[in-house]
Design an enzyme around this catalytic site. Structure first.
Site, PDB file in Angstrom:
ATOM      1  N   SER A 198       0.813  -1.221   0.000  1.00  0.00           N
ATOM      2  CA  SER A 198       0.000   0.000   0.000  1.00  0.00           C
ATOM      3  C   SER A 198       0.843   1.266   0.000  1.00  0.00           C
ATOM      4  O   SER A 198       0.391   2.315  -0.470  1.00  0.00           O
ATOM      5  CB  SER A 198      -0.927   0.008   1.227  1.00  0.00           C
ATOM      6  OG  SER A 198      -0.175  -0.133   2.428  1.00  0.00           O
ATOM      7  N   HIS A 203       0.941   4.942   7.197  1.00  0.00           N
ATOM      8  CA  HIS A 203       1.099   5.301   5.785  1.00  0.00           C
ATOM      9  C   HIS A 203       1.492   6.770   5.644  1.00  0.00           C
ATOM     10  O   HIS A 203       0.835   7.643   6.212  1.00  0.00           O
ATOM     11  CB  HIS A 203      -0.201   5.053   5.007  1.00  0.00           C
ATOM     12  CG  HIS A 203      -0.591   3.619   4.929  1.00  0.00           C
ATOM     13  ND1 HIS A 203      -1.347   3.014   5.910  1.00  0.00           N
ATOM     14  CD2 HIS A 203      -0.306   2.667   3.997  1.00  0.00           C
ATOM     15  CE1 HIS A 203      -1.531   1.743   5.578  1.00  0.00           C
ATOM     16  NE2 HIS A 203      -0.912   1.509   4.421  1.00  0.00           N
ATOM     17  N   ASP A 217      -2.359   7.911   7.945  1.00  0.00           N
ATOM     18  CA  ASP A 217      -2.706   7.291   9.222  1.00  0.00           C
ATOM     19  C   ASP A 217      -1.390   6.904   9.885  1.00  0.00           C
ATOM     20  O   ASP A 217      -0.323   7.286   9.417  1.00  0.00           O
ATOM     21  CB  ASP A 217      -3.653   6.093   9.044  1.00  0.00           C
ATOM     22  CG  ASP A 217      -3.078   5.013   8.132  1.00  0.00           C
ATOM     23  OD1 ASP A 217      -1.866   4.739   8.215  1.00  0.00           O
ATOM     24  OD2 ASP A 217      -3.839   4.448   7.328  1.00  0.00           O
TER      25      ASP A 217
END
Length: 641
Positions: free
Chosen positions: A57, A355, A352
């Site tokens: 991600s 990330h 967050d």
């Protein structure tokens, strides 16, 4: 009245003298041939068109929170094969409920920024509470094989043959399902008549090609159960446990056989699963296992083994409140040729907690650019061949060597005044300009004879002034460059042979590598000293030639108005040629005959093989000096009656 007008060199105490082969120079300034460079921390690549990344991600541009969720730029994200929630190991084993992404791609340099999605936080069980040691072994094999391949791909469906009595099984500690690789097969038995079942014999085939990807070597997980005692497995009196993989010749290539190997001897009553990473060539393999249970390889990673290249592994950890492992770090550090990018601070995300970490963004920002050198110490894109501190291996590209600033030769700069003469300070340099003492036998050494530089200056010397011709100096540049190339090539061969001989001793390799680097640095500094002397001599000769060209131009402009009585001196009758006439001849209509000297155009370009390990530096020398454009500065017009 007749007066004498001469071009006269003017040198004062502000000038420094620079000795050269064939001629010397006075200069108002001096500069080092190269400055020391400092590597930038983080990752970079040698060529933007020849690298590929594998990620999750944090490099996934399809993530709905991109780019805030990413640790890389949009440009770099385009180079990654990524999917949110994915990892190479998840795709290898396929635990239930996890992301299953088809990782594949090609590139000389491979950057891995993944792994965090299979960590203690994921809490994957399936007969194993802690997968960290398996992850370490898996990542290490991936990095090793990736460093020897141009292309790699997950093979997510191996051809197989399963015994008729075996059916797909599930496990309660695996979400009432099981891994996609290995697959669990069980036999249904009916005690007491058929309490043990039959021995399992299965087959799987590793392909030579998967889609468009060639497979010369596969990474396979050889998984088996570990029982603490025979009694734990043999509750029904069905002999010992075994699960073994054989190649087509019948050789054992993986597995466990408790018929010949002891049990652990621990007191547990529940088996655990172990998965060894084995590297296998394409072909048909058989699996034999004791009755009731069969763990069947169903996936592999395939590698074409066609090209060696750098591997960069980026530390992949969670932010606060999530438990991580450091298998990626340990795997990379224990794999030759793998460069590890590590954070110095805890992971703190922007999108967050997990990330968009600013420190990691800075460490990976170099992936947007091309570097001349990449190493464990960082990356360098400056052209200087020297750095203040030794760059830690592995390193690839044109990497600078450690040197002290004061040891780098200086060349003249600013206002340059030529003077004839022969260098007396460098006629007796060291007896060799390259050497790594007696550890390396049979290397080519370039001997420097006392009379000069042993055939580098091929032209005839001028009797007046003891200099050399411009042509001979140019030939000298060419010959010294060619000889150094031969020297480097011979060193290459010797180093590679030594690496083969001591490859079992990593510390010996590190020690030898450092010694070679130090010798290279000393050799290069010695070579630069010779080049500096050639440059000074060549420029001095060129400037003197320019002086004669200037004198010739003045003579031509003067015509019959001035008589040249010696090089750079004229007799003129000021009754015939007044001040304006003299200005026309000597000052070019009040335009100074001595424009500012252009910057000295010298370039010394150090080149090496594409990759550092086992290679040797090559030296390409160019000394592009526009002699025609150099006009003497510091020349005064002196008038005498």
């Amino acid at each position: 009245e007749k007066i004498k007008i001469c071009l006269q060199k003017q040198v004062n105490s502000s000038f420094s003298l620079h000795n050269g082969f064939g001629g010397n120079l006075y200069a108002t300034e001096e500069k080092r041939m190269f400055e020391l460079v400092k590597p930038k921390a983080g990752a970079s690549v040698l060529n933007q068109s020849t690298w590929i990344g594998f990620g999750d991600s944090r490099t996934d541009k399809s993530n709905p929170n991109f780019p805030r969720s990413a640790d890389v730029s949009v440009k770099t994200a385009n180079k990654f094969r990524s999917l949110t929630g994915g990892s190479l190991m998840l795709s290898m084993f396929g635990p239930p409920g996890k992301v299953d992404y088809l990782y594949q791609g090609c590139g000389k340099h491979k950057v891995f920024y993944e792994g965090v999605n299979w960590s203690p936080h994921a809490a994957i069980d399936c007969y194993r509470k802690n997968w960290t040691d398996i992850k370490l072994n898996f990542q290490k094999n991936i990095y090793e094989l990736a460093s020897q391949s141009h292309c790699m791909s997950l093979v997510n469906a191996l051809d197989k043959t399963i015994p008729l009595q075996a059916t797909a099984g599930v496990a309660g500690n695996c979400n009432n399902s099981f891994l996609k690789n290995p697959a669990l097969y069980t036999q249904k038995v009916t005690p007491p008549x058929x309490k043990c079942g039959k021995e399992n014999l299965a087959f799987f085939t590793l392909p030579t090609q998967f889609g468009t990807y060639e497979c010369r070597l596969h990474l396979v997980a050889s998984c088996y159960f570990i029982y603490d005692s025979k009694e734990v497995y043999n509750k029904r009196g069905c002999d010992n446990y075994f699960q073994v993989i054989y190649d087509s010749s019948g050789k054992v290539v993986g597995g466990l056989d408790n018929r010949v190997s002891p049990y652990t001897g621990n007191s547990g009553d529940t088996p655990t699963m172990q998965c060894d990473m084995i590297q296998l060539k394409p072909g048909r393999y058989s699996v034999r296992s004791s009755p009731r249970f069969l763990l069947m390889p169903e996936r592999s990673y395939c590698f074409d083994m066609k090209e060696k290249g750098p591997v960069t592994a980026v530390q992949s950890i969670w932010g606060k409140d999530r438990k991580s492992d450091y298998a990626v770090d340990q795997a990379c550090l224990s794999t030759p040729g793998c460069m590890l990018i590590q954070k110095q601070k805890p992971y703190t995300g922007e999108a967050d907690d997990h990330h968009g970490d600013q420190e990691m963004r800075e460490l990976l920002s170099g992936l947007d650019y091309e570097a001349r050198c990449i190493s464990q110490s960082g990356w360098v894109n400056e052209t200087s061949p020297f750095t203040e501190e030794y760059l830690l291996p592995p390193k690839f590209g044109r990497c600078p060597l450690a040197a002290k600033e004061e040891s780098i030769p200086k060349i003249p700069d600013g206002l340059l005044i030529p003077t004839s003469g022969t260098d007396t300070t460098v006629t007796k340099p060291k007896s060799r300009i390259f050497g790594i003492d007696d550890l390396i036998i049979g290397l080519l050494f370039v001997a420097i004879v006392e009379a000069g530089i042993g055939g580098y200056l091929l032209g005839s010397r001028k009797e007046s002034g003891g200099g050399v011709t411009k042509e001979s100096a140019e030939k000298g540049f060419e010959k010294i460059g060619n000889d150094i190339q031969i020297l480097r090539s011979s060193t290459n061969i010797a180093i590679e042979k030594l690496n083969d001989r001591i490859s079992h001793d990593e510390q010996a390799i590190r020690d030898l590598t450092l010694e070679i680097e130090n010798a290279r640095s000393e050799a290069l500094l010695g070579e630069l000293g010779i080049i500096r002397a050639l440059l000074v001599g060549n420029i001095s000769i060129g400037l003197q030639e320019s002086l004669w060209e200037l004198a010739s131009e003045i003579t031509n402009r003067a015509g019959d108005l001035a008589v040249e009585i010696s090089p750079g001196c004229w007799i003129i009758d000021n009754n015939i040629c007044d001040q304006s006439c003299q200005n026309f001849i000597f000052k070019f209509n009040e335009t100074a005959p001595v424009p500012t000297i252009p910057p000295l155009d010298t370039k010394i370009d150090l080149q090496s093989d594409p990759f550092y390990w086992g290679s040797s530096l090559g030296l390409a020398i160019t000394a592009a000096i526009s002699l025609a454009a150099l006009v003497i500065s510091g020349i005064a017009i002196c008038r005498t009656k």
